[in-house]
Scaffold this active site. Structure first.
Site, short mmCIF file in Angstrom:
data_model
loop_
_atom_site.label_atom_id
_atom_site.label_comp_id
_atom_site.label_asym_id
_atom_site.label_seq_id
_atom_site.Cartn_x
_atom_site.Cartn_y
_atom_site.Cartn_z
N HIS A 241 -6.59 -3.43 -3.28
CA HIS A 241 -5.49 -4.40 -3.28
C HIS A 241 -4.12 -3.72 -3.18
O HIS A 241 -3.88 -2.67 -3.74
CB HIS A 241 -5.55 -5.28 -4.54
CG HIS A 241 -5.51 -4.52 -5.83
ND1 HIS A 241 -4.34 -4.25 -6.49
CD2 HIS A 241 -6.49 -3.98 -6.57
CE1 HIS A 241 -4.60 -3.58 -7.60
NE2 HIS A 241 -5.91 -3.40 -7.67
N ASN A 242 -3.24 -4.35 -2.40
CA ASN A 242 -1.85 -3.94 -2.24
C ASN A 242 -1.66 -2.61 -1.52
O ASN A 242 -0.57 -2.03 -1.54
CB ASN A 242 -1.11 -3.92 -3.58
CG ASN A 242 -0.94 -5.31 -4.18
OD1 ASN A 242 -1.76 -5.74 -5.00
ND2 ASN A 242 0.09 -6.00 -3.77
#
EC number: 2.3.1.191
Length: 339
Positions: A241-242
């Site tokens: 994620h991210n």
């Protein structure tokens, strides 16, 4: 699907020596050529095979002049290797030239799509999905709510695209890839019990990105996980994620990138590389296979090892490591002499 030498010469802007009506329906290596196959000769070390190949058509350079009898029809071009590559590309386009909506499949409320959509059987497309022109979605694919898919993108069989994902134009997602599943976010309480942190962001894949089979790209906790244009991801890669991956970076199989790491443009990352979270890797970085990256990497560095270090330092250190048993033995001998 059959093509004649005349048709192929037209595509490649080549000249025919032999039978213009010779037909082919498959591709082969020159040494394995059989009737009905087309092959090419670019490397001089394979030249002997042109006199024995059974391929119906062979693409050669214009400068080639046979020294013995041949049985294959020649198509002469400026560059045989490039011409054969062009033919492979054309063949692939023709092979993938599908359109229409097969049944059973589901198009939910609010779905819009452009011209020449191909939607294979047993596909599910969620609410308010926007699909561009010439998109191919192969059977058993799931597309969640509010997804956007740009023109000329291909989703092969069994792809899973979770809600809110944005996919650009000219992308290819291979079978088994999963885009937009939850990031690995959990928080422990005082008793050490983990509770899930909601993952409310999305994944943004820009134009001309390739995603290999069984590669996973997690949605952001907040904001977006971003794969920028021109990125090429091999099979079995984990992008957490991210993460942000810069333009035209290529990553080989079994690499894992932990959360919130930023990777620059034009990087080359080998297989089985592990990259920790919350670091920044610069542009034009080269990371050798099986490296473990635990700190920021400046632009242009070449690194190797686990923990990773400069490539030159690793090579020098490895020489000493190989000699370590002898070095230890020499030290033991010195200790005996002193005692």
């Amino acid at each position: 699907m059959k093509f004649t030498a005349e048709q192929i010469a037209g595509i490649l802007e080549g000249d025919i020596v032999g039978n213009p009506q010779a037909e082919v329906h498959k591709l082969s290596k020159i040494e394995e050529g059989t009737e009905g196959a087309i092959t090419f000769l670019a490397n001089p070390k394979y030249q002997s095979y042109i006199y024995t190949t059974q391929a119906s058509i062979t693409i050669v350079n214009r400068t080639f002049e046979p020294e013995n009898d041949i049985f294959t029809t020649l198509i002469k071009v400026d560059d045989a290797y490039k011409a054969f590559s062009k033919l492979l590309e054309y063949y692939n386009e023709v092979k993938l030239m599908k359109s229409g909506i097969e049944q059973p499949s589901v198009l939910s409320e609010g779905v819009t799509y452009g011209d020449n959509l191909y939607l294979g059987s047993f596909c599910y497309v969620g609410k308010n999905v926007k699909i561009g022109n010439n998109v191919k979605i192969y059977p058993n694919t799931f597309v969640g709510d509010n997804v956007t898919i740009g023109d000329n993108t291909i989703l092969f069989a069994g792809v899973r695209v979770y809600s809110e994902t944005e996919i650009g134009s000219g992308c290819t997602l291979h079978s088994g890839s999963i885009i937009g599943s939850d990031g690995f976010g959990f928080a422990p309480n005082e008793e050490g019990i983990y509770s899930k942190v909601p993952q409310i962001g999305n994944v943004v894949i820009e134009d001309n990105v390739d995603v290999g089979s069984c590669t996973t790209i997690d949605r952001a906790t907040m904001g977006s996980t971003v794969i920028k244009k021109g990125v090429k991801l091999d099979n079995q890669i984990q992008i957490a994620h991210n993460v942000v991956i810069g333009e035209n970076t290529v990553i080989a199989s079994q690499t894992g990138v932990a959360g919130s790491t930023k990777i620059g443009s034009n990087c080359i990352i080998g297989g089985q590389v592990g990259i920790v979270g919350h670091i920044t890797i610069g542009n034009n970085v080269r990371i050798q296979a099986q490296s473990g990256v635990a700190k920021n990497i400046p632009d242009g560095d070449i690194i190797q090892g686990s923990p990773s270090m400069a490539y030159g330092d690793f090579s020098k250190s490895y020489v000493h490591f190989r000699n370590l048993p002898k070095i230890v033995a020499d030290l033991e001998d010195l200790k005996k002499v002193k005692s």
